[in-house]
Write an enzyme that holds these catalytic residues in place. Sequence first.
Site, PDB file in Angstrom:
ATOM      1  N   SER A 164       0.843  -1.192   0.000  1.00 52.74           N
ATOM      2  CA  SER A 164       0.000   0.000   0.000  1.00 52.74           C
ATOM      3  C   SER A 164       0.882   1.246   0.000  1.00 52.74           C
ATOM      4  O   SER A 164       2.094   1.169   0.177  1.00 52.74           O
ATOM      5  CB  SER A 164      -0.922   0.030   1.232  1.00 52.74           C
ATOM      6  OG  SER A 164      -0.164   0.136   2.432  1.00 52.74           O
ATOM      7  N   GLY A 165       0.222   2.390  -0.201  1.00 51.56           N
ATOM      8  CA  GLY A 165       0.882   3.673  -0.035  1.00 51.56           C
ATOM      9  C   GLY A 165       2.108   3.867  -0.908  1.00 51.56           C
ATOM     10  O   GLY A 165       2.135   3.497  -2.087  1.00 51.56           O
ATOM     11  N   ASP A 187       5.903  -7.347   1.733  1.00 55.03           N
ATOM     12  CA  ASP A 187       5.056  -6.685   2.722  1.00 55.03           C
ATOM     13  C   ASP A 187       4.493  -7.737   3.664  1.00 55.03           C
ATOM     14  O   ASP A 187       4.465  -8.937   3.344  1.00 55.03           O
ATOM     15  CB  ASP A 187       3.917  -5.928   2.043  1.00 55.03           C
ATOM     16  CG  ASP A 187       3.338  -4.817   2.918  1.00 55.03           C
ATOM     17  OD1 ASP A 187       3.582  -3.636   2.624  1.00 55.03           O
ATOM     18  OD2 ASP A 187       2.639  -5.134   3.908  1.00 55.03           O
ATOM     19  N   ASP A 207       6.632 -10.901   7.600  1.00 54.91           N
ATOM     20  CA  ASP A 207       6.853  -9.885   8.625  1.00 54.91           C
ATOM     21  C   ASP A 207       8.349  -9.620   8.706  1.00 54.91           C
ATOM     22  O   ASP A 207       9.121 -10.473   9.154  1.00 54.91           O
ATOM     23  CB  ASP A 207       6.317 -10.382   9.968  1.00 54.91           C
ATOM     24  CG  ASP A 207       6.400  -9.332  11.064  1.00 54.91           C
ATOM     25  OD1 ASP A 207       7.146  -8.342  10.905  1.00 54.91           O
ATOM     26  OD2 ASP A 207       5.721  -9.504  12.095  1.00 54.91           O
ATOM     27  N   TYR A 252       9.340   7.811  17.164  1.00 56.71           N
ATOM     28  CA  TYR A 252       9.346   7.758  15.705  1.00 56.71           C
ATOM     29  C   TYR A 252      10.489   8.579  15.136  1.00 56.71           C
ATOM     30  O   TYR A 252      11.236   8.121  14.252  1.00 56.71           O
ATOM     31  CB  TYR A 252       8.010   8.255  15.170  1.00 56.71           C
ATOM     32  CG  TYR A 252       7.946   8.378  13.663  1.00 56.71           C
ATOM     33  CD1 TYR A 252       7.901   7.233  12.857  1.00 56.71           C
ATOM     34  CD2 TYR A 252       7.927   9.624  13.040  1.00 56.71           C
ATOM     35  CE1 TYR A 252       7.842   7.341  11.477  1.00 56.71           C
ATOM     36  CE2 TYR A 252       7.875   9.735  11.661  1.00 56.71           C
ATOM     37  CZ  TYR A 252       7.825   8.592  10.887  1.00 56.71           C
ATOM     38  OH  TYR A 252       7.772   8.707   9.514  1.00 56.71           O
ATOM     39  N   ILE A 308       2.497  13.106   3.272  1.00 58.28           N
ATOM     40  CA  ILE A 308       2.097  12.415   2.054  1.00 58.28           C
ATOM     41  C   ILE A 308       0.736  11.771   2.285  1.00 58.28           C
ATOM     42  O   ILE A 308       0.501  11.145   3.319  1.00 58.28           O
ATOM     43  CB  ILE A 308       3.122  11.327   1.665  1.00 58.28           C
ATOM     44  CG1 ILE A 308       4.539  11.920   1.569  1.00 58.28           C
ATOM     45  CG2 ILE A 308       2.723  10.647   0.365  1.00 58.28           C
ATOM     46  CD1 ILE A 308       4.720  12.965   0.490  1.00 58.28           C
ATOM     47  N   PRO A 319      -3.017   5.785   2.869  1.00 61.82           N
ATOM     48  CA  PRO A 319      -4.083   5.257   3.733  1.00 61.82           C
ATOM     49  C   PRO A 319      -3.839   5.536   5.214  1.00 61.82           C
ATOM     50  O   PRO A 319      -4.791   5.666   5.991  1.00 61.82           O
ATOM     51  CB  PRO A 319      -4.057   3.760   3.426  1.00 61.82           C
ATOM     52  CG  PRO A 319      -3.589   3.678   2.012  1.00 61.82           C
ATOM     53  CD  PRO A 319      -2.567   4.778   1.881  1.00 61.82           C
TER      54      PRO A 319
END
Length: 262
Positions: free
Chosen positions: A26-27, A47, A72, A163, A196, A199
């Site tokens: 995704s993304g 992914d 994972d 983060y 950005i 989702p």
Amino acid sequence: MNSRAESLSLPGQLTGRTAIVTGAASGIGRVTADLFVRRGARVLAVDLHADGLAELAERIATPDSLHTVAVDLTDAGAPDHVAQSCLERFGAPNVLANIAGKAGDGPLEDTTDEDLDFYLRVNFGTAFRLSRATVPHFPPDGGAIVNTSSTFGLVGVRGSAPYSAAKGAVTSVTRQLAADLGRRNIRVNAVAPGLIATPATQAKIDAGLFDDSVTRSRPLPRVGVPADIANAVAFLASEDAAFITGVTVPVCGGWSTTRYRD
């Protein structure tokens, strides 16, 4: 595909490249994998989410150019499994795009050890460990690693301690790996995305939570799209960037370097 990616596509830019792209379900990761294929690369798309990878494969529908691996990346054996999957399907990789990661908020005083370990493991550890597993298999003429940092890894942003720390580590290790791997003709760079639309961020964008703090405070007052990042990754992965290594490129509309005032 976003029209910006279509309009900026350079067919053949990555012809002959074998690329591993993480976070591809995704993304930004999905758009990057799609763009790489359209620019001529063979892509191992990696992914955790098998459903998203299946959607990507259905969209591209070129099995000779795309293979998916659902794993994972934080699992102990995942990096070696990814490297071996690439060797078996396409041969030696010469591009690694470390895009997988997880954003999140959290000030220092509210950060648990588990929070810190999570962000370091997902955002920094996966890129470090996958680079370590794949570099021995790069061909003699080298290649390119493109990591994903963040503007939060370049400037201080209130309320994002774990983060930001992890993304700062990505920026640092990008420089270090460039130093370590340059004599093998392996270039190592990073992109640092700003805000950005993906989702993971769309709901907050729609709610206007970034309008004052990000969008209206930078010279280019729009929200970025995944193609903005994918095009930067493709450039750094290609021979167009043959003399660039050890840098982190902000792709943020100027937010990390300027402030705009009407």
